[in-house]
Design an enzyme around this catalytic site. Structure first.
Site, PDB file in Angstrom:
ATOM      1  N   HIS A  17       0.843  -1.204   0.000  1.00  0.00           N
ATOM      2  CA  HIS A  17       0.000   0.000   0.000  1.00  0.00           C
ATOM      3  C   HIS A  17       0.876   1.252   0.000  1.00  0.00           C
ATOM      4  O   HIS A  17       0.625   2.203  -0.752  1.00  0.00           O
ATOM      5  CB  HIS A  17      -0.888   0.060   1.247  1.00  0.00           C
ATOM      6  N   LYS A  41     -16.570  -7.285   5.573  1.00  0.00           N
ATOM      7  CA  LYS A  41     -15.376  -7.674   6.321  1.00  0.00           C
ATOM      8  C   LYS A  41     -15.456  -7.170   7.750  1.00  0.00           C
ATOM      9  O   LYS A  41     -15.927  -6.079   8.010  1.00  0.00           O
ATOM     10  CB  LYS A  41     -14.117  -7.076   5.680  1.00  0.00           C
ATOM     11  N   ARG A  90      -2.060  -6.176  -8.051  1.00  0.00           N
ATOM     12  CA  ARG A  90      -1.008  -7.149  -7.763  1.00  0.00           C
ATOM     13  C   ARG A  90      -0.903  -8.187  -8.862  1.00  0.00           C
ATOM     14  O   ARG A  90       0.174  -8.651  -9.189  1.00  0.00           O
ATOM     15  CB  ARG A  90      -1.289  -7.869  -6.438  1.00  0.00           C
ATOM     16  N   SER A 128      -3.217  -7.393   3.140  1.00  0.00           N
ATOM     17  CA  SER A 128      -3.514  -7.228   4.569  1.00  0.00           C
ATOM     18  C   SER A 128      -3.911  -8.555   5.192  1.00  0.00           C
ATOM     19  O   SER A 128      -3.581  -8.836   6.343  1.00  0.00           O
ATOM     20  CB  SER A 128      -4.631  -6.199   4.755  1.00  0.00           C
TER      21      SER A 128
END
Length: 164
Positions: A17, A41, A90, A128
Site C-alpha cells: 500500500h 469484512k 497485484r 492485509s
C-alpha cells in the site's frame, strides 16, 4: 495533476500500500488516502485506528491526506472534487474486479476515472489478509508492514489472544 483518491480498507496498511501511496503522491498534486468501510469484512483495526496508522506512515509526504468514508466512493470523490481514483494491482486476478468497480464508479460519477498502478514486484504477494495471518502466529512483520506500525499490529493480536 489535480486531486486523486486512493481508497482501500488498509487493515492494516502494508508496504505494498505504501509503495502505491508514494508513487501516487509523485503523480498527483494531492493524494487522499481514504479508508473505506467494507460491510462484508470484520476489521482488525477500527476505521479511526486505520486512519491514525496511515497518518503515521505518510507523515513525511506533504501532499498526502488521510481520511475515511462509509458511503459510496463515487459520492465521496464528488464531494472532495476529485476526478481520479488510484488503484493498485497485484495480479491479473485483481484487474477483473477492479475494472468492474471502475466502470460502476464512472457510471455513478461520469467525471471520475480510475488509474491503475501495478504493485512493485517485491510486494505482489502481499495483502492485509496475509499480514494478519502472519501476525496471528507471531511472524516477523518487518518485510510486510511499515516499521512505524509493527508494534501496533503485534499488540492488536496480543490483545485478541488475551480476550479469546
Amino acid at each position: 495533476m489535480g486531486i486523486a483518491i486512493y481508497p482501500g480498507s488498509f487493515d492494516p496498511v502494508t508496504l505494498g500500500h505504501l509503495n502505491i501511496i508514494k508513487r501516487g503522491a509523485e503523480i498527483f498534486d494531492r493524494l487522499i488516502v481514504c479508508v473505506m468501510v467494507n460491510s462484508e469484512k470484520v476489521g482488525l483495526f477500527t476505521p479511526a485506528e486505520r486512519v491514525e496508522l496511515l497518518r503515521r506512515v505518510t507523515a513525511e509526504l506533504p501532499n498526502v491526506e488521510v481520511d475515511a468514508s462509509q458511503g459510496l466512493l463515487a459520492d465521496y470523490a464528488r464531494k472532495r472534487k476529485a476526478h481520479v481514483l488510484v488503484k493498485g494491482l497485484r495480479a491479473v486476478s485483481d484487474y477483473e474486479s477492479e475494472i468492474q468497480m471502475a466502470m460502476i464508479n464512472s457510471k455513478l460519477y461520469s467525471r471520475l476515472d480510475t488509474v491503475f498502478l501495478y504493485t512493485s514486484p517485491k510486494y505482489a504477494y502481499l495483502s492485509s489478509t496475509v499480514v494478519k495471518e502472519m501476525a496471528r502466529y507471531g511472524a516477523d512483520l518487518s518485510d510486510f508492514v511499515p516499521r512505524e506500525i509493527i508494534r501496533d499490529v503485534q499488540a492488536k493480536f496480543y490483545e485478541k489472544n488475551r480476550e479469546g
